[in-house]
Design a protein around this motif. Structure first.
Motif: not given
Length: 600
Positions: A9-15, A39-45, A136-141
């Motif tokens: 879940t590290q490759n995107y940012d929830i807004t 928002t994508a933080l890297s290319n995503m499929n 996305k329940q990690d402490l990063n977003d």
């Protein structure tokens, strides 16, 4: 329940989240539709959300198009995107799901009763949000904002974060209540509760910054709890004066009663079962320390819990008395020192263990007393200014912080490094035991010698100002702070009366245990009053003597009687001396004295 950071879940940012829940507090189940913009933080499929295996997803859509998805049995929902989503672009997915949530952590999704009335509540900290909604329940977003729509039988009142932009909408036997929260929020602080609440309204703040306090209380308890809730605006005003205005004053503060035996600081609405002042004070403090600025990892949980514990302790100081504050600190120190080890900061392994994350002794009490020691070391002005600056830091406000971020702000206002302090008290373990010898030392002076032992080998020496209180035979009293940096350190302090007794740390500023103070009865002798340390010496030799004596000359003689060093300063660099034994002749305004040293 154990969990680690989910790399998927590290490759995107929830807004943004739109959370639509249909629940009945009499039924242990949930139907939901969660619409998430990211928002994508890297290319995503594909895009992955945390979601408990027990919940079943029926559809996933993007722009009304059905997407393929997989619940992979690893508490994840993996959604296949219709095309590669490129870095920096945004998209929205709508997930419809239902099921019976697992009951993990402290009870992430609960239905029970109070006074025979059904109630539903959630408590997601630390790892339970995925038990009842795809997140996305990690402490990063943090989501920048959320809308929560709770549909439940119309006889009940629903609660969530933020404010109600419009009145609830009744549709047949059900009612939908809308809450909007326009501040960044992590998944674990999003919460709902539903039952037959009574609502008690209050107001906090001062014009033009007044804001509502909305309390949702069981009807059978309202008469008892209402006087306790009247402490709420007083506490909000205290915290606003100590730190800054309530961080979510554009919305509300309040409480919701629930059935768990503690409290939980959901943003803008703290859940608790009892409403004693100290619990209200603790959960409220989290709105600043935990909700506005959230710990950046569970290893840094003390940035949430130690602060809330210490700020609640300060309530005793401000609302009751110094004595009440000292009693609370004494209780914390006794609990902290009931075991010889344990660090405030967690290891990677400890940060996956709910019980260790929320360890009362370490994450709450030890960290709180570390803050008291920082306050004592820095002084009130620098300490509280550092906290104001920390809360106002645009890089941290409404986001995340780790321990080094706090340390940086403390050091800026203090003007000196706190690295050794943090190493000793945050990252390493244990506490000191002090042994102090006190002695009347001529007219108007007293001599103090400090030694310490450590309860855990991870710390070789705790450098700390040590407060003592001396008493005279006629009721005289004087407070002295000895800046203890080495074992065997000697201090000669001005005291305006003969000392008959000595207290160690009377206002409980330090974490320590089994301390001992001895008042020596030796007669004062000037030769003994002149101390040289450390001995043996490696680099710098210090000469300490009564303040009414001045040094005229210091001569060093080797074992052949040759003069090898001469100076007139009390702090002498010995790097030019070879290893060996030296006679030191100290000429003073009161005569000449002889000492012996060993140079290593």
């Amino acid at each position: 329940m154990n969990i680690t950071v989910n790399p998927d879940t590290q490759n995107y940012d929830i807004t943004y989240h739109k959370l639509e829940f249909t629940v009945d507090p009499a039924v242990y189940a949930i139907n939901g539709k969660v619409t998430t913009t990211y928002t994508a933080l890297s290319n995503m499929n594909s895009v992955t959300f945390d979601l408990a295996n027990e919940l079943t997803v029926s559809t996933v859509k993007m722009n009304a198009q059905n997407l393929s998805f997989l619940e992979n049995g690893n508490n994840e929902l993996v959604i296949t995107l219709p095309a590669t989503q490129h870095t920096g672009t945004s998209a929205t997915v709508e997930i419809t799901y239902s099921g019976t949530p697992p009951n993990g952590g402290f009870g992430s999704f609960v239905t029970t009763t109070h006074n025979n009335n059904p109630i539903l509540w959630t408590l997601s900290e630390p790892f339970g949000a995925r038990d009842w909604w795809p997140c996305k329940q990690d402490l990063n977003d943090k989501a920048n904002s959320i809308d929560v729509y709770i549909t439940a039988p119309s006889q009940y009142i629903a609660v969530s974060n933020g404010i109600e932009p419009e009145a609830p909408v009744v549709n047949g036997a059900n009612k939908t209540t809308h809450f909007h929260h326009n501040y960044p929020i992590p998944a674990y602080l999003i919460a709902i509760a539903v039952t037959n609440f009574s609502v008690y309204n209050q107001t906090a703040g001062t014009s033009p910054n007044q804001y509502p306090i909305i309390n949702y209380i069981f009807p059978e308890d309202l008469a008892t709890i209402q006087p306790q809730l009247d402490q709420t605006p007083l506490l909000l005003n205290l915290y606003s004066n100590l730190f800054e205005i309530y961080p979510f004053h554009n919305e509300k503060y309040g409480h919701a009663q629930f059935g768990w035996g503690g409290g939980m600081e959901h943003t803008t609405v703290s859940f608790m079962i009892g409403f004693d002042r100290q619990l209200i004070a603790h959960e409220m403090a989290h709105q600043w320390f935990g909700d506005k600025i959230t710990c950046g990892s569970w290893k840094d949980i003390w940035l949430n819990e130690s602060f809330a514990t210490y700020v609640a302790s300060i309530v005793y100081e401000n609302f009751d008395s110094l004595s009440a504050f000292v009693t609370d600190k004494t209780n914390m120190v006794n609990y902290i020192t009931s075991q010889p080890n344990g660090a405030v900061y967690l290891t990677d392994t400890e940060a996956t263990d709910v019980n260790r994350i929320f360890d009362d002794r370490l994450s709450y009490d030890k960290g709180a007393m570390v803050l008291e020691m920082l306050r004592f070391k820095m002084g009130d002005t620098a300490f509280f200014q550092a906290l104001k600056d920390y809360l106002a830091d645009p890089a941290l406000a409404y986001g995340y912080a780790v321990t080094t971020n706090l340390q940086s702000h403390l050091e800026t206002t203090y003007g000196s490094s706190l690295t050794e302090f943090f190493n000793d008290w945050i990252y390493n373990q244990g506490y000191p035991t002090y042994t102090i010898t006190a002695q009347n030392w001529g007219v108007g002076q007293a001599k103090f010698t400090i030694n310490q032992t450590q309860s855990d080998p991870s710390v070789s020496f705790f450098e700390m100002p040590v407060p003592i209180r001396v008493h005279g035979a006629n009721g005289e009293q004087q407070d002295i702070v000895l800046n203890n940096t080495t074992n065997g350190q000697v201090f000669i302090q001005p005291v305006s009366f003969p000392v008959v007794s000595v207290e160690f740390d009377p206002e409980v500023h330090l974490i320590s245990k089994n301390n001992a103070i001895t008042l020596a009865n030796e007669n004062f002798e000037l030769d003994k009053a002149i101390e040289i340390y450390p001995n043996p010496v490696t680099e710098v030799l210090h000469i300490q003597m009564p303040s009414n004596i001045s040094i005229e000359r210091v001569d060093f003689y080797n074992n052949l009687g040759q003069l090898v060093l001469e100076t007139s300063t009390p702090n002498i660099t010995t790097s030019t001396l070879a290893s060996g034994v030296y006679q030191v002749q100290i000429a003073t305004s009161e005569g000449t004295f002889h000492k012996k040293i060993i140079k290593k």
